[in-house]
Design an enzyme around this catalytic site. Structure first.
Site, PDB file in Angstrom:
ATOM      1  N   LYS A   1       0.963  -1.143  -0.112  1.00 58.44           N
ATOM      2  CA  LYS A   1      -0.112  -0.020  -0.111  1.00 58.44           C
ATOM      3  C   LYS A   1       0.964   1.145  -0.010  1.00 58.44           C
ATOM      4  CE  LYS A   1      -2.686  -0.577   3.658  1.00 58.44           C
ATOM      5  NZ  LYS A   1      -3.878  -0.582   4.512  1.00 58.44           N
TER       6      LYS A   1
ATOM      7  N   LYS B   1      -7.479  10.083   6.865  1.00 54.40           N
ATOM      8  CA  LYS B   1      -6.178   9.570   6.709  1.00 54.40           C
ATOM      9  C   LYS B   1      -6.194   8.473   5.710  1.00 54.40           C
ATOM     10  CE  LYS B   1      -2.459   6.942   9.284  1.00 54.40           C
ATOM     11  NZ  LYS B   1      -1.392   8.149   8.808  1.00 54.40           N
TER      12      LYS B   1
END
Length: 542
Positions: free
Chosen positions: A311, A320
């Site tokens: 990721k 976030k």
């Protein structure tokens, strides 16, 4: 194949049957001989005659011959794939001629008429779609991809299934910036041939370094790339959580474009903490859709967490990591020496992710943290004194942290399954971290630690762990210098966090400890239980 087996049974291939060939026939088992002869073509036979594969050879599957008269048949539309463990299963679907009952409120679209699934075979510089392997294509390369097509009630439809496989390496090394080492230059090569090809090319790299890291290692970074004759575009950036946004991503992408690197052979290099690697990884993933990059973590958080997965992403709209991608690095290079420059707070920040993996799945790691947590922080994950075992404990702790993390990430690299043990500590912490981003800032690991401490108490309130286990887990976190309480986390924040969790994760899917070094995932956490846990948590940890 069955006919050939019968033929070889009736016509043995032993030296007695063919004395002139006694030196060339090695096997007395005729079927073994046949398999050896046909071995290069077994994959072709498997694709061409899948219905000949006995169902007992495929776990959890039933494959029926197209000629069977049974009313059950396997169809591409009913193929179920479990992303959670990377397994593939084929389910049978009953063929029903009668229409569904009128009381049914939701009806599935009718299946395609005359549906077919074609192989894709590469021959003579082109891909060919075919239902069977013809003589002209039998020696071509068969793709894992498939194209299914057929007539639907409202038009014709094609469905493409194209498996994508990535491989990447996580390598531990000592002194990655040693000019004698070629690891950072050629380590991403996947073969000796590729490595030799890279050595014939001019070297170009975009290198992104966190500004605090550059203050400590700038001279060594310059010296390393100069020693290898690299045409380097160096970017020294303030890669902090406050600056983790698309503006910085685009700044990096622009530098990649201007420097003119090759998108297959010249990886972008990120040297810094987790935020640096997230931003650089995202920039690389969107520049020409896939540009290789290398991660060199300089923080403990980057070492055990941000560097080892696929990721990347940035914050967006006050939330976030809402923008991001799944593209693993070509390589992650772990140099424990960088950790010696970190202060106690940064070390504890990364230790939160180690504690996470220990709590959810590894009792050995949990025991090591419980016994040596304070010393690991004190010695900055470097070698202990010889009387304490030298490198044994810190090396084992880091190894277990990375191994357990990769075990959970690798089968679910693209998060097709949202049921994930590694989400422990990330249920309530996202709201807490963003809420305190600009005032009394919490590092990511600190917010995770607060979440984990609360979750441990929640597990105790729900009856999953006893009081002794609860106390041991909380005490271990404290020995790692982690915060275990925060006054901002209240019933309102918990409710909002759970709402967001259910909304974006298709259910609660809350990991909670059920034993020392073991956790399970639950979907029945109530607001009343969270409020009760908040009271107990305050009594135990405030």
């Amino acid at each position: 194949l069955l006919c050939l087996f019968d033929f070889f049974d009736a016509h043995p291939t032993t030296s007695e049957a063919y004395p002139a060939r006694e030196h060339t026939l090695m096997f007395t088992n005729s079927k073994m001989t046949l398999c050896m002869v046909l071995a290069p073509h077994l994959a072709t036979f498997t694709y061409a005659a899948a219905h000949w594969i006995p169902s007992s050879a495929i776990a959890g599957s039933m494959i029926v011959s197209p000629t069977a008269t049974n009313a059950w048949t396997a169809t591409p539309a009913t193929t179920a794939r479990s992303a959670r463990r990377g397994s593939v299963s084929m389910n049978a679907q009953r063929v029903v001629d009668s229409p569904p009952p009128r009381s049914a409120k939701v009806q599935a679209a009718p299946p395609a008429k005359s549906a077919s699934t074609d192989l894709l075979v590469y021959k003579d510089d082109a891909w060919h779609s075919t239902q069977t392997l013809t003589h002209e294509l039998v020696d071509g390369d068969i793709s894992d991809a498939r194209i299914s097509s057929g007539q639907h009630h409202d038009g014709f439809e094609w469905e493409v299934e194209s498996p994508i496989t990535f491989s990447y390496r996580v390598r531990e090394t000592a002194d990655v910036l040693d000019p004698e080492s070629e690891l950072l230059i050629y380590g991403h090569a996947k073969s000796d041939e590729m490595r030799m090809h890279l050595k014939t090319r001019a070297l170009k790299r975009v290198v992104v370094v966190d500004e605090q890291v550059f203050a400590l290692y700038g001279d060594r970074i310059h010296a390393y790339f100069e020693a290898h004759g690299v045409d380097m575009r160096l970017m020294v950036l303030p890669t902090t959580e406050e600056n983790k946004d698309m503006d910085m991503v685009l700044e990096i992408a622009k530098a990649i474009d201007e420097h003119g690197i090759d998108r297959r052979y010249d990886p972008v290099i990120a040297i810094g903490g987790g935020v640096c690697m997230d931003i650089v990884g995202f920039a690389a993933s969107i520049y020409r859709r896939r540009t290789p990059y290398i991660r060199v973590p300089t923080t403990l958080m980057g070492y055990v967490d941000a560097s080892v997965g696929a990721k990347s992403g940035v914050n967006f709209n006050g939330k976030k990591n809402k923008l991001g991608a799944y593209l693993p690095p070509a390589m992650a290079i772990l140099d424990r020496g960088f950790l010696a420059s970190l202060d106690e707070r940064q070390l504890a920040n990364g230790a939160a992710e180690i504690a996470k993996m220990a709590i959810v799945k590894n009792a050995e790691l949990m025991t090591l943290l419980e016994k040596y947590g304070a010393e690991l922080i004190s010695y900055k994950f470097q070698d202990f004194p010889s009387e304490m075992g030298g490198a044994t404990v810190p090396t084992r702790v880091l190894h277990l942290a990375i191994q357990t993390m990769l075990e959970e990430l690798a089968p679910n690299l693209w998060e097709d399954s949202l049921t994930r043990l590694v989400d422990f500590g990330h249920i309530f912490s996202l709201e807490l971290e963003m809420d305190s981003l600009f005032e009394q800032k919490l590092f990511h690991g600190e917010a995770v630690a607060v979440d984990m401490a609360f979750s441990v108490v929640l597990a105790h309130v729900r009856g999953h762990i006893d009081g002794d286990t609860c106390s041991r887990l909380l005490h271990t976190m404290s020995r790692l210098k982690l915060p275990v309480f925060h006054e901002s986390m209240d019933a309102k924040m918990c409710a909002k966090a759970m709402y967001e969790r259910v909304k974006f994760s298709q259910g609660q899917k809350v990991p909670l400890p059920v034993a020392y070094g073991q956790s399970r995932i639950f979907n029945d956490v109530s607001q009343e239980q969270m409020e009760e846990a908040l009271v107990v948590w305050s009594q135990l940890c405030q």
